[in-house]
Design an enzyme around this catalytic site. Structure first.
Site, PDB file in Angstrom:
ATOM      1  N   ARG A  59       2.747  13.941 -16.458  1.00  0.00           N
ATOM      2  CA  ARG A  59       1.423  14.173 -15.870  1.00  0.00           C
ATOM      3  C   ARG A  59       1.557  14.718 -14.440  1.00  0.00           C
ATOM      4  O   ARG A  59       0.684  15.405 -13.938  1.00  0.00           O
ATOM      5  CB  ARG A  59       0.563  12.901 -15.911  1.00  0.00           C
ATOM      6  CG  ARG A  59      -0.759  13.016 -15.165  1.00  0.00           C
ATOM      7  CD  ARG A  59      -1.831  12.042 -15.671  1.00  0.00           C
ATOM      8  NE  ARG A  59      -1.336  10.699 -15.853  1.00  0.00           N
ATOM      9  CZ  ARG A  59      -1.134   9.798 -14.870  1.00  0.00           C
ATOM     10  NH1 ARG A  59      -1.422  10.103 -13.629  1.00  0.00           N
ATOM     11  NH2 ARG A  59      -0.680   8.600 -15.152  1.00  0.00           N
ATOM     12  N   TYR A 112     -20.204  30.416 -16.047  1.00  0.00           N
ATOM     13  CA  TYR A 112     -19.918  29.943 -17.399  1.00  0.00           C
ATOM     14  C   TYR A 112     -20.702  28.636 -17.625  1.00  0.00           C
ATOM     15  O   TYR A 112     -20.775  27.791 -16.723  1.00  0.00           O
ATOM     16  CB  TYR A 112     -18.399  29.737 -17.533  1.00  0.00           C
ATOM     17  CG  TYR A 112     -18.015  28.952 -18.755  1.00  0.00           C
ATOM     18  CD1 TYR A 112     -18.389  29.382 -20.015  1.00  0.00           C
ATOM     19  CD2 TYR A 112     -17.308  27.767 -18.642  1.00  0.00           C
ATOM     20  CE1 TYR A 112     -18.063  28.653 -21.143  1.00  0.00           C
ATOM     21  CE2 TYR A 112     -16.965  27.034 -19.762  1.00  0.00           C
ATOM     22  CZ  TYR A 112     -17.356  27.485 -21.011  1.00  0.00           C
ATOM     23  OH  TYR A 112     -17.039  26.750 -22.119  1.00  0.00           O
ATOM     24  N   ASP A 184     -13.257  32.314  -9.771  1.00  0.00           N
ATOM     25  CA  ASP A 184     -12.830  32.237 -11.164  1.00  0.00           C
ATOM     26  C   ASP A 184     -12.436  33.646 -11.597  1.00  0.00           C
ATOM     27  O   ASP A 184     -13.284  34.532 -11.705  1.00  0.00           O
ATOM     28  CB  ASP A 184     -13.969  31.673 -12.025  1.00  0.00           C
ATOM     29  CG  ASP A 184     -13.546  31.453 -13.471  1.00  0.00           C
ATOM     30  OD1 ASP A 184     -12.707  32.228 -13.965  1.00  0.00           O
ATOM     31  OD2 ASP A 184     -14.084  30.532 -14.111  1.00  0.00           O
ATOM     32  N   LYS A 209      -7.632  32.166 -22.128  1.00  0.00           N
ATOM     33  CA  LYS A 209      -8.111  33.513 -22.434  1.00  0.00           C
ATOM     34  C   LYS A 209      -6.967  34.528 -22.365  1.00  0.00           C
ATOM     35  O   LYS A 209      -6.008  34.403 -23.081  1.00  0.00           O
ATOM     36  CB  LYS A 209      -9.275  33.839 -21.490  1.00  0.00           C
ATOM     37  CG  LYS A 209     -10.324  32.705 -21.399  1.00  0.00           C
ATOM     38  CD  LYS A 209     -11.061  32.543 -22.707  1.00  0.00           C
ATOM     39  CE  LYS A 209     -11.889  31.282 -22.893  1.00  0.00           C
ATOM     40  NZ  LYS A 209     -12.334  30.491 -21.809  1.00  0.00           N
TER      41      LYS A 209
HETATM   42  C1  3LM Z   1     -16.392  31.522 -23.327  1.00  0.00           C
HETATM   43  N1  3LM Z   1     -15.302  30.330 -21.586  1.00  0.00           N
HETATM   44  O1  3LM Z   1     -16.416  31.866 -24.502  1.00  0.00           O
HETATM   45  P1  3LM Z   1     -11.657  26.367 -20.849  1.00  0.00           P
HETATM   46  N2  3LM Z   1     -14.245  29.974 -16.691  1.00  0.00           N
HETATM   47  C2  3LM Z   1     -14.710  30.987 -17.443  1.00  0.00           C
HETATM   48  C3  3LM Z   1     -14.795  30.846 -18.828  1.00  0.00           C
HETATM   49  O2  3LM Z   1     -15.254  31.871 -19.539  1.00  0.00           O
HETATM   50  C4  3LM Z   1     -14.418  29.625 -19.424  1.00  0.00           C
HETATM   51  C5  3LM Z   1     -13.952  28.587 -18.613  1.00  0.00           C
HETATM   52  C6  3LM Z   1     -13.872  28.799 -17.249  1.00  0.00           C
HETATM   53  C7  3LM Z   1     -15.602  30.337 -22.912  1.00  0.00           C
HETATM   54  C8  3LM Z   1     -15.225  29.305 -23.721  1.00  0.00           C
HETATM   55  S1  3LM Z   1     -17.456  28.255 -24.841  1.00  0.00           S
HETATM   56  C9  3LM Z   1     -17.461  26.658 -25.531  1.00  0.00           C
HETATM   57  C10 3LM Z   1     -15.803  28.882 -24.981  1.00  0.00           C
HETATM   58  C11 3LM Z   1     -15.124  32.251 -16.791  1.00  0.00           C
HETATM   59  C12 3LM Z   1     -14.514  29.402 -20.902  1.00  0.00           C
HETATM   60  C13 3LM Z   1     -13.510  27.267 -19.174  1.00  0.00           C
HETATM   61  O3  3LM Z   1     -11.862  24.962 -20.342  1.00  0.00           O
HETATM   62  O4  3LM Z   1     -10.211  26.746 -20.927  1.00  0.00           O
HETATM   63  O5  3LM Z   1     -12.422  26.643 -22.099  1.00  0.00           O
HETATM   64  O6  3LM Z   1     -12.228  27.356 -19.710  1.00  0.00           O
HETATM   65  O7  3LM Z   1     -16.986  32.151 -22.434  1.00  0.00           O
END
Ligand code: 3LM
Length: 392
Positions: A59, A112, A184, A209
């Site tokens: 961790r 987001y 971001d 992503k």
């Molecule tokens: C999406 N987005 O489909 P995770 N910052 C940005 C993001 O687009 C996202 C995160 C942070 C999407 C996920 S929706 C349930 C699916 C600009 C995620 C968060 O925690 O790794 O999913 O990232 O737009």
């Protein structure tokens, strides 16, 4: 003589990578272990006290994860990085680690959906204030900064509208007001945009992503100064605990090696797709920073190395009409997430931004007729053929 900095693709492959000494393994192994054995009580005590380097417990740090952190720090041109089990893990760790109740976070007007949800939770349960502002207009940003604003948190380009903020101007404003700027950078990756070089204090990513790139993991990362990353490792990463596992880190290290060539293909395909959509009679508007007709095209040319793989477009009508179109698609998958080799299409109003109240969603520029397409790296003719089928 100053050492010449290596190119991006070279760093993505070689940064942090050392040939594993015991066996000569080229790739860094998956150190699938929760704990690390100490030589003695004194050895363990010194490591816990931070007097001696070395791993303690996964961790707090793990060699496969450390390689990913080193690569991301090199690619974003930052001093250090911290890996998390998701993008939201990274965002929440930064916010919790950098803000106190009674302080204010100024955000881009689009976020987001889950980042917006986190801000609402921080406000309702912990008394942290936040407001959303149109970051295209620096005067509005300057006016929205409050005496208690400690953080400016922005997506640029914004998910899913692709609206942008001028990072050099916003970071100057942040410094003038003694606030830290978090960007971001998920949509662009460090290959296309490097916010720290333009004055931001922190970069965060959903590494789920483009960085992973193959739709097979969930991960996040933050990059910033060594001092702040060390502090966050000892606080929100250690005590809140959303640490990245070594299997995911291995896949991320592999994904990074092809990031630049994947991004080149995503960008080339997305531009073709955006041009196709722009000409289609059923499409009302197309949002893609690489189109000369895009409102912030000039800013994109200054700030980005290329324009990314996300294209959003608006059609006449709402959810029913969107369903008529996307339910017809054969190759492009209806799914949230983005940045995968596969093209993915989704409806922000009922999916990624469904948690945002309708009036806030409207203020973010998300209508019921808006569709977001993450253009994959298939042959572009096949992507366009499929869209043609849906739009018929
Ligand atoms: C999406 N987005 O489909 P995770 N910052 C940005 C993001 O687009 C996202 C995160 C942070 C999407 C996920 S929706 C349930 C699916 C600009 C995620 C968060 O925690 O790794 O999913 O990232 O737009």
């Amino acid at each position: 003589m100053k050492k010449k900095q290596k190119g991006f693709s070279t760093l993505a492959i070689h940064a942090g990578q050392i040939v594993e000494p015991q066996t000569g393994s080229l790739t860094t192994p998956i150190y699938q272990t929760s704990t690390f054995v100490f030589d003695s009580l004194e050895d363990g005590a010194q490591k816990f006290a931070g007097e001696k380097p070395g791993y303690i417990y996964s961790r707090l740090g793990n060699p496969t994860v450390a390689l990913f952190e080193q690569k991301m720090a090199a690619l974003e041109n930052g001093e250090a990085a911290l890996a998390f089990s998701s993008g939201m893990g990274a965002i929440s760790a930064l916010m919790i680690g950098l803000i106190k109740s009674g302080e204010h976070i100024l955000c881009s007007r689009g976020l987001y959906g889950c980042a917006y949800g986190l801000l609402v939770m921080l406000k309702e349960r912990f008394g942290v204030e936040f407001s959303l502002v149109d970051m295209r207009d620096e005067q509005q940003v300057a006016n929205a900064i409050q005496p208690n604003t400690r953080l400016i948190y922005i997506e640029t380009p914004i998910n899913p509208t692709l609206e942008m903020a001028d990072l050099r101007k916003i970071s100057k404003l942040a410094k003038q007001h003694n606030a830290k700027l978090i960007v971001d950078n998920t949509f662009m990756t460090p290959y296309l945009q490097r916010p720290l070089e333009m004055g931001a204090d922190f970069v965060v990513h959903s590494a789920t992503k483009y960085i992973g790139g193959h739709g097979d993991l969930i991960a996040g990362v933050a990059v910033g100064s060594k001092r702040e990353m060390d502090r966050l490792r000892q606080t929100t990463l250690k005590d809140v605990g959303s640490a990245l596992g070594p299997n995911e880190a291995f896949l991320l290290n592999r994904g990074l090696k092809t990031l630049s060539i994947r991004m080149d293909r995503h960008c080339a395909n997305a531009l073709e797709v955006a041009k196709f959509l722009e000409k289609h009679p059923r499409v009302k508007s197309v949002y893609y920073p690489g189109l000369a007709t895009f409102r912030q095209y000039e800013l994109g040319c200054r700030q980005l190395n290329d324009f990314g793989g996300l294209v959003s477009f608006e059609i006449e009508g709402g959810t029913t009409q969107v369903a008529e179109i996307i339910n017809q698609l054969k190759m492009i998958k209806i799914a949230v997430s983005l940045g995968d080799a596969d093209s993915l299409i989704q409806h922000p109003a009922t999916m990624t931004h469904a948690v945002v109240p309708p009036e806030v969603r409207a203020a973010m520029g998300i209508s019921d007729g808006l569709i977001r397409l993450s253009v994959g790296i298939e042959d572009v003719e096949d992507i366009i053929d499929d869209l043609n089928l849906g739009l018929k």
